[in-house]
Design a protein around this motif. Structure first.
Motif, PDB file in Angstrom:
ATOM      1  N   ARG A  36      37.011 -29.248  35.034  1.00 24.24           N
ATOM      2  CA  ARG A  36      35.912 -28.489  35.937  1.00 24.24           C
ATOM      3  C   ARG A  36      36.412 -27.288  36.800  1.00 24.24           C
ATOM      4  O   ARG A  36      36.064 -26.368  36.885  1.00 24.24           O
ATOM      5  CB  ARG A  36      34.777 -29.415  36.693  1.00 24.24           C
ATOM      6  CG  ARG A  36      33.841 -28.760  37.507  1.00 24.24           C
ATOM      7  CD  ARG A  36      32.919 -27.844  37.000  1.00 24.24           C
ATOM      8  NE  ARG A  36      32.185 -28.583  36.087  1.00 24.24           N
ATOM      9  CZ  ARG A  36      31.202 -28.152  35.247  1.00 24.24           C
ATOM     10  NH1 ARG A  36      30.960 -26.901  35.183  1.00 24.24           N
ATOM     11  NH2 ARG A  36      30.363 -28.912  34.441  1.00 24.24           N
ATOM     12  N   THR A  44      30.122 -24.178  31.294  1.00 24.40           N
ATOM     13  CA  THR A  44      29.062 -25.073  30.769  1.00 24.40           C
ATOM     14  C   THR A  44      29.585 -26.187  30.538  1.00 24.40           C
ATOM     15  O   THR A  44      31.072 -26.148  30.551  1.00 24.40           O
ATOM     16  CB  THR A  44      28.247 -24.375  29.452  1.00 24.40           C
ATOM     17  OG1 THR A  44      29.387 -24.325  28.699  1.00 24.40           O
ATOM     18  CG2 THR A  44      27.837 -23.137  29.894  1.00 24.40           C
ATOM     19  N   GLU A  45      29.082 -27.202  30.144  1.00 24.55           N
ATOM     20  CA  GLU A  45      29.656 -28.344  29.838  1.00 24.55           C
ATOM     21  C   GLU A  45      30.588 -28.435  28.496  1.00 24.55           C
ATOM     22  O   GLU A  45      31.681 -28.965  28.498  1.00 24.55           O
ATOM     23  CB  GLU A  45      28.275 -29.558  29.609  1.00 24.55           C
ATOM     24  CG  GLU A  45      27.816 -29.895  30.857  1.00 24.55           C
ATOM     25  CD  GLU A  45      28.945 -30.712  31.925  1.00 24.55           C
ATOM     26  OE1 GLU A  45      29.927 -31.225  31.612  1.00 24.55           O
ATOM     27  OE2 GLU A  45      28.644 -30.245  33.105  1.00 24.55           O
ATOM     28  N   ALA A  46      30.161 -27.521  27.648  1.00 26.26           N
ATOM     29  CA  ALA A  46      30.934 -27.312  26.207  1.00 26.26           C
ATOM     30  C   ALA A  46      32.019 -26.667  26.801  1.00 26.26           C
ATOM     31  O   ALA A  46      33.189 -27.127  26.254  1.00 26.26           O
ATOM     32  CB  ALA A  46      29.860 -26.289  25.493  1.00 26.26           C
ATOM     33  N   GLN A  47      32.285 -25.680  27.803  1.00 32.34           N
ATOM     34  CA  GLN A  47      33.433 -25.168  28.009  1.00 32.34           C
ATOM     35  C   GLN A  47      34.292 -26.117  28.686  1.00 32.34           C
ATOM     36  O   GLN A  47      35.490 -26.082  28.833  1.00 32.34           O
ATOM     37  CB  GLN A  47      32.987 -23.951  29.097  1.00 32.34           C
ATOM     38  CG  GLN A  47      32.407 -22.690  28.180  1.00 32.34           C
ATOM     39  CD  GLN A  47      32.061 -21.647  29.028  1.00 32.34           C
ATOM     40  OE1 GLN A  47      31.494 -21.771  30.224  1.00 32.34           O
ATOM     41  NE2 GLN A  47      31.913 -20.406  28.647  1.00 32.34           N
ATOM     42  N   ALA A  49      34.284 -29.221  28.387  1.00 30.14           N
ATOM     43  CA  ALA A  49      34.989 -30.195  27.096  1.00 30.14           C
ATOM     44  C   ALA A  49      35.943 -29.583  26.631  1.00 30.14           C
ATOM     45  O   ALA A  49      36.982 -30.157  26.214  1.00 30.14           O
ATOM     46  CB  ALA A  49      33.717 -30.705  26.263  1.00 30.14           C
ATOM     47  N   MET A  50      35.979 -28.171  26.280  1.00 31.84           N
ATOM     48  CA  MET A  50      36.928 -27.503  25.562  1.00 31.84           C
ATOM     49  C   MET A  50      38.267 -27.406  26.269  1.00 31.84           C
ATOM     50  O   MET A  50      39.516 -27.780  25.993  1.00 31.84           O
ATOM     51  CB  MET A  50      36.540 -26.267  25.201  1.00 31.84           C
ATOM     52  CG  MET A  50      37.504 -25.380  24.609  1.00 31.84           C
ATOM     53  SD  MET A  50      36.962 -23.632  24.042  1.00 31.84           S
ATOM     54  CE  MET A  50      37.106 -22.928  25.828  1.00 31.84           C
ATOM     55  N   GLU A  53      39.896 -30.958  26.477  1.00 27.68           N
ATOM     56  CA  GLU A  53      40.789 -31.240  25.245  1.00 27.68           C
ATOM     57  C   GLU A  53      41.979 -30.351  24.971  1.00 27.68           C
ATOM     58  O   GLU A  53      42.975 -30.835  24.738  1.00 27.68           O
ATOM     59  CB  GLU A  53      39.692 -30.655  23.938  1.00 27.68           C
ATOM     60  CG  GLU A  53      40.533 -31.319  22.694  1.00 27.68           C
ATOM     61  CD  GLU A  53      39.562 -30.759  21.552  1.00 27.68           C
ATOM     62  OE1 GLU A  53      39.833 -30.855  20.487  1.00 27.68           O
ATOM     63  OE2 GLU A  53      38.246 -30.384  21.782  1.00 27.68           O
TER      64      GLU A  53
END
Length: 318
Positions: A36, A44-47, A49-50, A53
């Motif tokens: 974060r 965003t949450e998707a970013q 998460a990326m 990873e």
């Protein structure tokens, strides 16, 4: 000699390993969500998460560390999501200004401090000695940011008010484009960064040389009829280089701190200003890259100083 070199290189590698472990723990193991923070508050949450990873934050900590260490050894210092650039590219763009400032300051303070110290030691109690001591007093009394502002006022602002330009206000110009313009722009920043260390080296040189000139072998050299110049420079000055070399190793480690302030005063877009901006924006990949790279160069510089000390001091080789 081989054992000395091997021991120093091993110690340098251990220091870098400990530094990498400290940096990894501080930024990736400490409480909080590194993904974060790296991605930014607006991600965003998707970013997030990326990023998690890409950084391998979903793997065990020991795997994360070895992955971090492997990337660092290969020159991959991460990716700045705030600047949308690899960290190594950001550092490469800022590196010339900082290298120019640091090397220029080291050369300047050695060329000022050592001759002034020798002059004071050769004429203790004289007018020249008092002038040298006055230089030391002025040098150690002014913080670098005060000296930088004073240099800009007296050597840029006042001449400009009088209708001519003596020095530029700041900024960096590439050495490869025009060496003279580069030197013109770097003169004030280098002098600002060098003055404190020049004063310290003048005081250290004077103290060391006065002590050496009282040794028995110096009196013997004088009794043999050698000129005072030969006694001082051939026998005396040569003996002060080992302690000066040791001091140089310590000063290189603190050089980046002074360079950071000087870059801010003179508007040099170097590593120091990049570090300040990264701390303000919480750009962790850039902070990590700057810390790791700074640690590497400090360890490398001290390794070179150790080798020079080995060459200058015959007692180590025995």
């Amino acid at each position: 000699m081989i054992s000395f070199i091997a021991s120093r290189i091993s110690f340098a590698a251990l220091v870098l390993l400990l530094l990498s472990g400290f940096v990894f723990t501080l930024f990736f193991v400490a409480p909080g969500d590194p993904a974060r923070i790296v991605a930014g508050e607006r991600a965003t949450e998707a970013q997030v998460a990326m990023v998690r990873e890409n950084l391998g934050l979903d793997r065990p900590v020991i795997e994360q560390y070895f992955s971090f260490l492997g990337r660092s050894l290969s020159g991959d210092l991460g990716f700045s999501y705030r600047n949308q650039q690899p960290v190594i590219e950001l550092i490469k763009n800022r590196m010339p200004a900082t290298i120019s400032l640091c090397i220029g300051a080291v050369i300047m303070w050695l060329c000022m401090g050592i001759p002034i110290g020798i002059m004071s030691a050769r004429h203790p109690g004289s007018v020249r000695d008092r002038l040298g001591q006055g230089f030391v007093l002025v040098g150690v009394s002014f913080p670098s940011f005060v000296l930088g502002m004073a240099a800009l006022y007296f050597l840029y602002f006042l001449p400009r008010q009088a209708g001519f330009t003596l020095f530029p206000p700041g900024g960096y110009r590439s050495f490869l484009e025009n060496p003279l313009i580069w030197a013109w722009h770097m003169a004030l920043p280098c002098f600002t960064l060098a003055l404190l260390s020049a004063a310290i080296y003048a005081r250290l040189t004077r103290g060391q040389l006065l002590e050496i000139l009282g040794e028995d072998y110096i009196r013997t050299a004088r009794a043999k009829g050698l000129s005072e110049r030969k006694v001082v420079y051939k026998h005396g000055v040569r003996s002060i280089f080992p302690p000066l070399t040791t001091q140089l190793g310590a000063d290189i480690a603190s050089l980046l701190g002074g360079a950071l302030v000087t870059e801010q005063v003179f508007g040099l877009q170097g590593i120091g200003s990049l570090a300040v901006q990264s701390v303000q924006t919480q750009d962790r990949p850039v902070i990590i890259g700057v810390v790791m790279l700074a640690g590497f160069f400090i360890v490398l510089a001290n390794l070179v100083v150790d080798f020079l000390y080995f060459l200058l001091d015959p007692r180590i080789r025995s």
